[in-house]
Write a protein that holds these residues in place. Structure first.
Motif, mmCIF file in Angstrom:
data_model
loop_
_atom_site.group_PDB
_atom_site.id
_atom_site.type_symbol
_atom_site.label_atom_id
_atom_site.label_comp_id
_atom_site.label_asym_id
_atom_site.label_seq_id
_atom_site.Cartn_x
_atom_site.Cartn_y
_atom_site.Cartn_z
ATOM 1 N N GLU A 162 -29.952 38.079 10.636
ATOM 2 C CA GLU A 162 -31.417 38.089 10.703
ATOM 3 C C GLU A 162 -31.898 37.659 12.084
ATOM 4 N N SER A 169 -37.280 34.903 12.681
ATOM 5 C CA SER A 169 -37.968 35.343 11.465
ATOM 6 C C SER A 169 -37.954 34.185 10.478
ATOM 7 N N ALA A 229 -36.423 35.235 5.814
ATOM 8 C CA ALA A 229 -35.855 36.567 5.634
ATOM 9 C C ALA A 229 -35.115 36.681 4.307
ATOM 10 N N THR A 255 -37.573 37.943 1.441
ATOM 11 C CA THR A 255 -38.016 39.335 1.420
ATOM 12 C C THR A 255 -36.889 40.330 1.629
ATOM 13 N N GLY A 256 -35.792 39.873 2.212
ATOM 14 C CA GLY A 256 -34.719 40.785 2.582
ATOM 15 C C GLY A 256 -34.993 41.489 3.904
ATOM 16 N N ASN A 257 -36.161 41.219 4.507
ATOM 17 C CA ASN A 257 -36.503 41.819 5.792
ATOM 18 C C ASN A 257 -35.960 40.913 6.895
ATOM 19 N N LYS A 258 -34.869 41.333 7.521
ATOM 20 C CA LYS A 258 -34.190 40.494 8.501
ATOM 21 C C LYS A 258 -34.875 40.468 9.863
ATOM 22 N N GLN A 259 -35.831 41.366 10.080
ATOM 23 C CA GLN A 259 -36.525 41.390 11.369
ATOM 24 C C GLN A 259 -37.745 40.478 11.404
ATOM 25 N N ARG A 260 -38.460 40.344 10.275
ATOM 26 C CA ARG A 260 -39.692 39.557 10.317
ATOM 27 C C ARG A 260 -39.862 38.579 9.168
ATOM 28 N N ASP A 311 -45.797 38.899 9.311
ATOM 29 C CA ASP A 311 -45.933 40.213 9.941
ATOM 30 C C ASP A 311 -45.020 40.345 11.155
ATOM 31 N N TYR A 312 -44.733 39.222 11.809
ATOM 32 C CA TYR A 312 -43.950 39.230 13.037
ATOM 33 C C TYR A 312 -42.991 38.049 13.055
#
Length: 168
Positions: free
Chosen positions: A45, A49, A52, A55-60, A64-65
């Protein structure tokens, strides 16, 4: 934590921008802790972030950022589709503070004990103790400048002003 540190034991964050910064301070404190203890950026990740794993979203993560990719400036208050909202607008303060932290890391290095990140989070905490519950982001900026003057004799005034100016 920040809700009671700002304004004292009988008051708390009462302004819109104060609420947004309350959301941000939680993010900033958590991410600095993870960095100081070598726990950030695990499992692929982005190390800046937050949440992570939620949400599983490793970028953000949950925002939002990621802090290191945050483009927001003070002029972006109300940028979210819902208009002004403390969770979204807290990300503005995240971006401002990442800019401040980056300037101090450039000046002092990234040592977890004596580097710019440690110096920055100390200023964040010191500034909390100087702030009133109905503060604005400009008030919080001024409190951080005052905290630098009181703790470090104003040694970082130029770096702080550059960072705040860069984010409007």
């Amino acid at each position: 934590i920040s809700n009671r540190m700002v304004g004292g034991p009988d008051a708390s964050l009462s302004s819109f921008q104060g609420g947004a910064m309350g959301e941000s301070w939680s993010d900033l404190d958590a991410l600095e802790y993870l960095h100081e203890h070598g726990l950030a950026g695990k499992q692929g990740e982005d190390p800046w972030s937050l949440g992570a794993y939620v949400t599983g979203n490793k970028q953000r993560g949950i925002r939002d950022y990621a802090l290191d990719r945050n483009p927001l400036n003070f002029s972006d208050v109300g940028f979210d589709t819902t208009g002004p909202e403390v969770h979204a607008d807290g990300e503005i303060w995240n971006g401002v503070n990442f800019q401040v932290r980056s300037g101090l890391v450039a000046k002092y290095g990234d040592d977890p004990v004596n580097g710019g990140g440690r110096r920055w989070i100390q200023l964040v905490y010191d500034a909390w103790l100087l702030e009133q519950g109905d503060l604005s982001m400009v008030d919080a900026r001024d409190a951080m400048l005052a905290a630098d003057l009181m703790r470090y004799g104003g040694a970082d005034e130029t770096a702080l002003w550059h960072a705040f100016a860069a984010r409007g």
